[in-house]
Design an enzyme around this catalytic site. Structure first.
Site, short mmCIF file in Angstrom:
data_model
loop_
_atom_site.label_atom_id
_atom_site.label_comp_id
_atom_site.label_asym_id
_atom_site.label_seq_id
_atom_site.Cartn_x
_atom_site.Cartn_y
_atom_site.Cartn_z
N PRO A 24 15.38 6.01 13.50
CG PRO A 24 16.84 5.83 15.33
CD PRO A 24 16.14 6.83 14.46
CB THR A 53 19.60 5.89 21.55
OG1 THR A 53 19.25 6.05 20.17
CG2 THR A 53 18.33 5.78 22.36
CE LYS A 98 15.43 8.91 18.27
NZ LYS A 98 14.78 8.11 19.32
CG HIS A 140 12.92 5.01 22.78
ND1 HIS A 140 14.30 5.05 22.82
CD2 HIS A 140 12.62 3.91 22.06
CE1 HIS A 140 14.78 4.01 22.17
NE2 HIS A 140 13.79 3.31 21.69
CB VAL A 167 5.42 13.41 13.73
CG1 VAL A 167 5.19 14.07 12.37
CG2 VAL A 167 6.16 14.36 14.67
NE ARG A 189 4.45 3.47 17.86
CZ ARG A 189 5.05 4.03 18.91
NH1 ARG A 189 5.38 5.32 18.87
NH2 ARG A 189 5.30 3.32 20.00
#
Length: 391
Positions: free
Chosen positions: A85, A163, A261, A285, A319, A340
């Site tokens: 997300p 989250t 998460k 995060h 990643v 990203r």
């Protein structure tokens, strides 16, 4: 804005998409996506952890057409990368979350729709051909969250992602410098000193205006008030942190899997298991919350050991290459989440850019497996890594 065709010979890695994104969107939008908290120590460490982890390939092994499929929470996906997300993504390109969902479905993987979304969750589900997860923030209060969770259930979302690392937003120093809050504000005057940079991106601006400007949060409907404005999200997050108690009441109302998460310790991962989560995401995060914490890749082995195979372990943060995915799998992750990497693609070229980002990572992973001499993703373990990671 129509999607621009991408030339694969000029866009060969995620950094190329990042460079293109930086040219195509205003500074406030790019730095929201690109930046991290405080001095951005953790932001850099997330990527450095992968760079400093070495491989031990098998010599004299010729393998081709390596198996990259993996099952996550009962769904088989084409390769072990799920789209994380990312909030405010419709500001990056009008294709927004619907375009991301289409690209993920066509690539055979999962997209996780954020609470802070410019498209309604029903519209995103209609756009996708693949499984979708819905990420939960408690902005707007429990009633607003309950309404969104019920809508996600009726729309056919397969899992919830709670989250747990955002009791409030981290201090992202690029945002006030570049006017992210002012961009979201309805009044024109606060935008005045940032207008030169906005006007320097006429294609983005035309698309933004044709798309209706700053969208409402159609997935955050506050009882008695209606959909929340994007500009109000920061204040709403300051008292919307999710707790273990919240995981329990969500467990009671949601019939499917819950993913916890934002965990970096074995103790928290064990707690998530005890509270009924079916998967955990080792995550800081993306370096956007508390600075100077561990890179998820470094925290991953502790979490894997702590849960003892009782739940699936995922990780995100840093990643950028298929080889990064392989390293996380070697250390015990079932799959990674990417944020990203695909968002740069969206900002660069809309849905086509997302598709290109996914293809880059998938091709790179296949090449990595071939060069490691590993025929299947499920054969990866710590023996494929340098001595520092072998027990």
């Amino acid at each position: 804005m129509p999607n621009r065709k991408l030339n694969p010979s000029s866009i060969v890695n995620i950094e190329d998409l990042r460079t293109m994104a930086e040219r195509r969107v205003p500074r406030s939008v790019f730095d929201y996506l690109d930046g991290g908290a405080d001095a951005e120590v953790t932001l850099a460490e997330n990527c450095r952890a992968f760079r400093e982890t070495t491989f031990r390939p098998r010599g004299g092994v010729a393998v081709y057409n390596c198996k990259t499929t993996v099952s996550v929470l009962g769904y088989e996906i084409a390769f072990p990368a799920i789209l994380a997300p990312v909030s405010y993504i419709r500001l990056m390109h009008a294709d927004g979350e619907a375009g991301v969902a289409r690209a993920a479905g066509q690539a055979g993987t999962i997209y996780t729709l954020p609470t802070i979304s410019g498209h309604k969750l029903e519209d995103v589900k209609a756009a996708s051909t693949g499984p979708l997860w819905y990420q939960v923030y408690l902005i707007g209060g429990r009633q607003a969250a309950e309404g969104a969770i019920d809508r996600a259930r009726r729309a056919g979302y397969s899992a919830l992602v709670l989250t747990l690392d955002t009791p409030l937003a981290g201090k992202r120093e690029r945002d006030p410098r570049n006017g992210m809050k002012e961009l979201l504000a309805p009044a024109l005057l606060p935008k005045a000193r940032f207008l030169p940079n906005i006007l320097a991106h006429p294609r983005w601006l035309a698309s933004f205006l044709l798309d209706g400007g700053v969208p409402k949060l159609g997935n955050v409907v506050v009882p008695g008030k209606g959909p929340m404005d994007l500009v109000d999200v920061g204040a709403a997050l300051s008292h919307a942190g999710a707790s273990w108690e919240d995981l329990r009441w969500i467990r009671e109302m949601w019939p499917g899997p819950i993913v916890a998460k934002g965990l970096l310790t074995g103790d928290d991962a064990r707690r998530a298991v005890d509270e009924g989560a079916q998967a955990v995401v080792v995550s800081n995060h993306g370096g956007r919350q508390l600075d100077c914490v561990s890179a998820p890749l470094h925290a991953l082995p502790e979490v894997v050991e702590a849960v003892g195979g009782q739940v699936e372990v995922l990780m995100d943060g840093g990643v950028r290459r298929g080889s990064d995915i392989a390293k996380a799998i070697c250390l015990g992750a079932r799959a990674v989440l990417i944020g990203r990497a695909y968002a740069y693609g969206l900002a660069a070229a809309g849905e086509a850019g997302v598709a290109r980002a996914i293809q880059i990572l998938k091709d790179d992973l296949d090449l990595t497996l071939t060069l490691l001499g590993c025929a299947s993703i499920d054969q990866l373990d710590a023996t494929y890594l340098g001595a520092a990671h072998r027990r």
